[in-house]
Design a protein around this motif. Structure first.
Motif, PDB file in Angstrom:
ATOM      1  N   PHE A  71       0.807  -1.227   0.000  1.00 30.51           N
ATOM      2  CA  PHE A  71       0.000   0.000   0.000  1.00 30.51           C
ATOM      3  C   PHE A  71       0.839   1.276   0.000  1.00 30.51           C
ATOM      4  O   PHE A  71       0.313   2.359  -0.197  1.00 30.51           O
ATOM      5  N   ALA A  72       2.147   1.150   0.245  1.00 27.43           N
ATOM      6  CA  ALA A  72       2.966   2.374   0.346  1.00 27.43           C
ATOM      7  C   ALA A  72       4.005   2.408  -0.768  1.00 27.43           C
ATOM      8  O   ALA A  72       4.905   1.585  -0.810  1.00 27.43           O
ATOM      9  N   SER A  76      18.977  22.102  -8.476  1.00 28.46           N
ATOM     10  CA  SER A  76      20.250  21.603  -7.951  1.00 28.46           C
ATOM     11  C   SER A  76      20.044  21.063  -6.529  1.00 28.46           C
ATOM     12  O   SER A  76      19.313  21.649  -5.729  1.00 28.46           O
ATOM     13  N   ASP A  77      20.668  19.925  -6.254  1.00 28.73           N
ATOM     14  CA  ASP A  77      20.578  19.266  -4.937  1.00 28.73           C
ATOM     15  C   ASP A  77      19.161  18.836  -4.546  1.00 28.73           C
ATOM     16  O   ASP A  77      18.890  18.577  -3.371  1.00 28.73           O
ATOM     17  N   LEU A  78      18.264  18.792  -5.509  1.00 27.65           N
ATOM     18  CA  LEU A  78      16.894  18.378  -5.196  1.00 27.65           C
ATOM     19  C   LEU A  78      16.877  16.944  -4.662  1.00 27.65           C
ATOM     20  O   LEU A  78      17.542  16.066  -5.199  1.00 27.65           O
ATOM     21  N   ASP A  79      16.127  16.740  -3.586  1.00 26.97           N
ATOM     22  CA  ASP A  79      16.006  15.393  -3.013  1.00 26.97           C
ATOM     23  C   ASP A  79      14.648  15.328  -2.316  1.00 26.97           C
ATOM     24  O   ASP A  79      14.518  15.709  -1.157  1.00 26.97           O
ATOM     25  N   ILE A  80      13.640  14.902  -3.069  1.00 31.52           N
ATOM     26  CA  ILE A  80      12.319  14.801  -2.450  1.00 31.52           C
ATOM     27  C   ILE A  80      11.818  13.364  -2.540  1.00 31.52           C
ATOM     28  O   ILE A  80      12.290  12.586  -3.370  1.00 31.52           O
ATOM     29  N   LEU A  81      10.902  13.043  -1.665  1.00 27.75           N
ATOM     30  CA  LEU A  81      10.362  11.685  -1.642  1.00 27.75           C
ATOM     31  C   LEU A  81       8.835  11.770  -1.662  1.00 27.75           C
ATOM     32  O   LEU A  81       8.244  12.383  -0.772  1.00 27.75           O
ATOM     33  N   ILE A  82       8.253  11.170  -2.685  1.00 25.65           N
ATOM     34  CA  ILE A  82       6.791  11.157  -2.746  1.00 25.65           C
ATOM     35  C   ILE A  82       6.293   9.799  -2.252  1.00 25.65           C
ATOM     36  O   ILE A  82       6.739   8.753  -2.733  1.00 25.65           O
ATOM     37  N   ILE A  83       5.420   9.846  -1.262  1.00 25.37           N
ATOM     38  CA  ILE A  83       4.820   8.612  -0.747  1.00 25.37           C
ATOM     39  C   ILE A  83       3.380   8.572  -1.244  1.00 25.37           C
ATOM     40  O   ILE A  83       2.562   9.423  -0.888  1.00 25.37           O
ATOM     41  N   ARG A  84       3.136   7.590  -2.100  1.00 30.28           N
ATOM     42  CA  ARG A  84       1.821   7.484  -2.749  1.00 30.28           C
ATOM     43  C   ARG A  84       1.080   6.266  -2.204  1.00 30.28           C
ATOM     44  O   ARG A  84       1.649   5.167  -2.190  1.00 30.28           O
ATOM     45  N   GLU A  85      -0.152   6.451  -1.762  1.00 27.25           N
ATOM     46  CA  GLU A  85      -0.967   5.298  -1.354  1.00 27.25           C
ATOM     47  C   GLU A  85      -1.267   4.502  -2.621  1.00 27.25           C
ATOM     48  O   GLU A  85      -1.583   5.061  -3.655  1.00 27.25           O
ATOM     49  N   LEU A  86      -1.142   3.177  -2.541  1.00 33.32           N
ATOM     50  CA  LEU A  86      -1.099   2.425  -3.799  1.00 33.32           C
ATOM     51  C   LEU A  86      -2.231   1.412  -3.983  1.00 33.32           C
ATOM     52  O   LEU A  86      -2.374   0.857  -5.068  1.00 33.32           O
ATOM     53  N   ALA A 105      -0.445   7.155   6.513  1.00 31.44           N
ATOM     54  CA  ALA A 105      -0.001   8.315   7.300  1.00 31.44           C
ATOM     55  C   ALA A 105       1.160   7.918   8.215  1.00 31.44           C
ATOM     56  O   ALA A 105       2.162   8.637   8.306  1.00 31.44           O
ATOM     57  N   HIS A 106       1.055   6.760   8.854  1.00 31.22           N
ATOM     58  CA  HIS A 106       2.142   6.318   9.745  1.00 31.22           C
ATOM     59  C   HIS A 106       3.437   6.137   8.957  1.00 31.22           C
ATOM     60  O   HIS A 106       4.508   6.532   9.419  1.00 31.22           O
ATOM     61  N   VAL A 107       3.345   5.520   7.768  1.00 30.15           N
ATOM     62  CA  VAL A 107       4.559   5.349   6.938  1.00 30.15           C
ATOM     63  C   VAL A 107       5.158   6.727   6.644  1.00 30.15           C
ATOM     64  O   VAL A 107       6.367   6.941   6.752  1.00 30.15           O
ATOM     65  N   ALA A 108       4.299   7.670   6.288  1.00 26.02           N
ATOM     66  CA  ALA A 108       4.787   9.000   5.899  1.00 26.02           C
ATOM     67  C   ALA A 108       5.435   9.724   7.080  1.00 26.02           C
ATOM     68  O   ALA A 108       6.525  10.295   6.945  1.00 26.02           O
ATOM     69  N   PHE A 109       4.783   9.695   8.234  1.00 22.58           N
ATOM     70  CA  PHE A 109       5.358  10.392   9.395  1.00 22.58           C
ATOM     71  C   PHE A 109       6.675   9.733   9.827  1.00 22.58           C
ATOM     72  O   PHE A 109       7.643  10.415  10.149  1.00 22.58           O
ATOM     73  N   ARG A 110       6.694   8.386   9.817  1.00 19.13           N
ATOM     74  CA  ARG A 110       7.932   7.698  10.224  1.00 19.13           C
ATOM     75  C   ARG A 110       9.071   8.022   9.251  1.00 19.13           C
ATOM     76  O   ARG A 110      10.211   8.214   9.655  1.00 19.13           O
ATOM     77  N   GLN A 161      11.088  23.325  -1.860  1.00 16.78           N
ATOM     78  CA  GLN A 161      10.336  23.595  -0.628  1.00 16.78           C
ATOM     79  C   GLN A 161       9.847  22.286  -0.001  1.00 16.78           C
ATOM     80  O   GLN A 161       9.459  22.246   1.147  1.00 16.78           O
ATOM     81  N   PHE A 162       9.834  21.185  -0.807  1.00 20.73           N
ATOM     82  CA  PHE A 162       9.307  19.912  -0.316  1.00 20.73           C
ATOM     83  C   PHE A 162      10.427  18.997   0.175  1.00 20.73           C
ATOM     84  O   PHE A 162      11.543  19.044  -0.336  1.00 20.73           O
ATOM     85  N   ASP A 163      10.072  18.160   1.131  1.00 15.77           N
ATOM     86  CA  ASP A 163      10.978  17.059   1.486  1.00 15.77           C
ATOM     87  C   ASP A 163      10.208  15.745   1.284  1.00 15.77           C
ATOM     88  O   ASP A 163      10.405  15.065   0.301  1.00 15.77           O
ATOM     89  N   VAL A 164       9.267  15.441   2.196  1.00 22.01           N
ATOM     90  CA  VAL A 164       8.415  14.260   1.989  1.00 22.01           C
ATOM     91  C   VAL A 164       6.991  14.739   1.671  1.00 22.01           C
ATOM     92  O   VAL A 164       6.461  15.616   2.355  1.00 22.01           O
ATOM     93  N   ILE A 165       6.423  14.147   0.624  1.00 25.13           N
ATOM     94  CA  ILE A 165       5.028  14.428   0.253  1.00 25.13           C
ATOM     95  C   ILE A 165       4.250  13.126   0.425  1.00 25.13           C
ATOM     96  O   ILE A 165       4.721  12.069   0.002  1.00 25.13           O
ATOM     97  N   VAL A 166       3.068  13.200   1.023  1.00 24.31           N
ATOM     98  CA  VAL A 166       2.208  12.008   1.074  1.00 24.31           C
ATOM     99  C   VAL A 166       0.893  12.341   0.378  1.00 24.31           C
ATOM    100  O   VAL A 166       0.337  13.422   0.553  1.00 24.31           O
ATOM    101  N   THR A 167       0.424  11.409  -0.425  1.00 23.93           N
ATOM    102  CA  THR A 167      -0.822  11.670  -1.140  1.00 23.93           C
ATOM    103  C   THR A 167      -1.488  10.367  -1.558  1.00 23.93           C
ATOM    104  O   THR A 167      -0.914   9.285  -1.418  1.00 23.93           O
ATOM    105  N   GLY A 168      -2.699  10.481  -2.088  1.00 22.65           N
ATOM    106  CA  GLY A 168      -3.465   9.305  -2.497  1.00 22.65           C
ATOM    107  C   GLY A 168      -2.981   8.748  -3.827  1.00 22.65           C
ATOM    108  O   GLY A 168      -2.045   9.283  -4.445  1.00 22.65           O
TER     109      GLY A 168
END
Ligand code: NAD
Length: 353
Positions: free
Chosen positions: A96-97, A120-130, A167-172, A230-237
């Protein structure tokens, strides 16, 4: 340790072969079991997710997947199409994650269509519910309505427990990074995402160290291009994540560079590149295998809890890029154009030093 290897279709077998070289480098040859999925599953068993493949995947600790799909299957009944095999395996294994990093390798900064200072130096992580949302919601279908006109419909739905577990995966995950989490929804218009926001806020109370923000999906699409750092971790559906993660991938230049991990509640995972089966370049030794190789790095990090091997693989990829080797998708003047097979060999050479 058991790793199910599912090469799939199109460029899948070529890129998986390179990633397998990395697994063999770490002495995991005996852990590998191969099976067919997607169009390859249909050809062999008339099923995009053959029973034997699912059984193998259920028993495995981790799964390495290439890609599925080919336009030649577009006329098959929906349930027989390769992409259906992918949706079914994600659902059957409860993956699911979906974690999709978008990392800018400094060597590829000019491959991005955005200005260097923006990425430059971009490092973001998108967490998508799957495994939820409009892709799985029932009822769905195409019916003839009262006006005798055909009407297609799908259902966007999320339950509290589905939202809570992602949400727990994203916060952790945010806790292990910069402790910033942005939740993306459309709570101003869609009830299912109104609930999404409510549950994210509620779960966030358990993680007071994490700075939580919210953004509507249309704004998020804009901000990702305007000021992605501006983003680091994004969580979404599921559906918003599908689109935003493809968009984020392009910030870094090529979809051929981007790995992904899809995890269950116990960190069992399926690891695959973010791109598709690229039938236009299949069998021509042109595909970039680095996203698949970086997916193996993620396998070590998330399922095998081995940050050292993750670092070794990521550094080997950086080393290859640093020495100017490029597949066609990331090629620019003055660099050294090589094929898929040679790119795999170059990564192994860097691992050996
Ligand atoms: P795609 O990602 O396969 O290809 C898009 C473009 O990117 C193509 O020009 C392709 O040549 C290029 N590309 C993709 N991966 C590359 C790589 N590793 N190296 C170099 N270039 C690369 O998307 P598409 O063309 O929209 O879809 C093709 C097929 O893949 C369809 O059948 C689709 O359903 C399927 N698909 C599968 C997955 C998956 O298996 N996870 C994901 C997306 C699409």
């Amino acid at each position: 340790m058991k790793i199910a290897v599912l090469p799939g279709d199109g460029i899948g077998p070529e890129i998986v072969k390179q990633a397998v070289k990395v697994l063999k480098f770490f002495d995991l040859e005996k852990s590998l079991d191969y099976a067919a999925i997607g169009g390859a599953g249909y050809e062999e068993f008339k099923d995009p997710l053959p029973k034997s493949t699912l059984e193998l995947a259920l028993k495995a600790d981790a799964i390495l997947l290439g890609a599925v799909g080919d336009w030649k299957y577009d006329k098959l009944p929906r349930d027989m199409r390769p992409e259906r095999g992918l949706l079914r395996i994600r659902q059957s294994l409860n993956l699911f994650a979906n974690l999709r990093p978008a990392i800018m390798f400094s060597e590829l900064i000019h491959a991005s269509s955005l200005k260097a200072e923006v990425v430059s130096d971009l490092d973001i992580l998108i967490i998508r519910e799957l495994t939820g949302d409009i892709y799985f919601g029932e009822p769905r279908g195409i019916v003839t309505n009262k006006k005798n006109e055909r009407e297609g419909f799908n259902t966007m739905r999320y339950s509290e427990s589905e939202i809570k577990r992602i949400a727990h995966v994203a916060f952790r995950t945010a806790l292990k990074r910069s402790k910033k989490l942005c939740s993306v929804d459309k709570a101003n218009v869609l009830e299912s995402t109104e609930l999404w926001r409510e549950i994210i806020i509620q779960t966030g109370k358990e993680y007071p160290e994490v700075e939580l923000s919210h953004m509507y999906v249309d704004n998020a699409a804009m901000q990702l291009v305007k000021n992605p750092k501006q983003f680091d971790v994004i969580v979404t559906g599921n559906i918003f994540g599908d689109i935003l993660s493809d968009q984020a991938s392009m910030l870094t230049g090529s979809i051929g560079m981007l790995p992904s991990a899809s995890l269950d509640a116990n960190n069992k995972g399926m690891y695959e590149p973010s791109h598709g089966s690229a039938p236009d370049i299949a069998g021509q030794d042109k595909a970039n295998p680095l996203a698949t190789i970086l997916s193996v790095a993620m396998m070590f990090k998330y399922t095998f809890n081995d940050q050292d091997k993750f670092n070794l693989i990521e550094n080997a990829v950086r080393g290859v890029l640093n020495r100017g080797f490029r597949t066609e998708d990331i090629y620019s003047n003055g660099t050294n154009l090589i094929g898929c097979e040679e790119m795999g060999d170059k990564v192994i050479e860097r691992l050996e030093v």
